[in-house]
Design a protein around this motif. Structure first.
Motif: not given
Length: 112
Positions: A48-73
């Motif tokens: 989320e911090k990476a995306l606040r700094l660079f909102p066009d960071y597509a790979a960070a959305y992918r990894e955020l999605g995985k971590s949210l999934r793994d956290a049950g969200r």
């Protein structure tokens, strides 16, 4: 011991983001390291911090999605992937777009 090596890597990466607080890649790499250790909430915060700094960071959305999934969200994971798809399309990032679409399809189907 692999666990202490991982902790050492995290310490070094944390020092890196303290030294370069405006570098989104530093937070992305830190997030990847947290994710490897199953520290999902720390990983989410880093991506989320990476995306606040660079909102066009597509790979960070992918990894955020995985971590949210793994956290049950799962709902939040879908939203992150949907945003990532739009970003990847806009930037012409075909590889990340494909990965995001696969992840999104699995989330919607209730699989991994």
């Amino acid at each position: 011991d692999p666990m202490s090596e991982a902790e050492d890597r995290i310490r070094i990466l944390q020092e890196g983001v303290r030294a370069e607080p405006d570098d989104p890649v530093g937070y992305y790499v830190l997030g990847m390291e947290y994710a490897k250790l199953q520290r999902h909430l720390d990983a989410i915060a880093a991506f989320e911090k990476a995306l606040r700094l660079f909102p066009d960071y597509a790979a960070a959305y992918r990894e955020l999605g995985k971590s949210l999934r793994d956290a049950g969200r799962r709902r939040a994971a879908q939203e992150a992937c949907e945003t990532g798809v739009a970003v990847a399309q806009k930037r012409g990032d075909a590889q990340t777009l494909t990965e995001l679409l696969v992840l999104l399809k699995r989330l919607k189907e209730g699989r991994g």
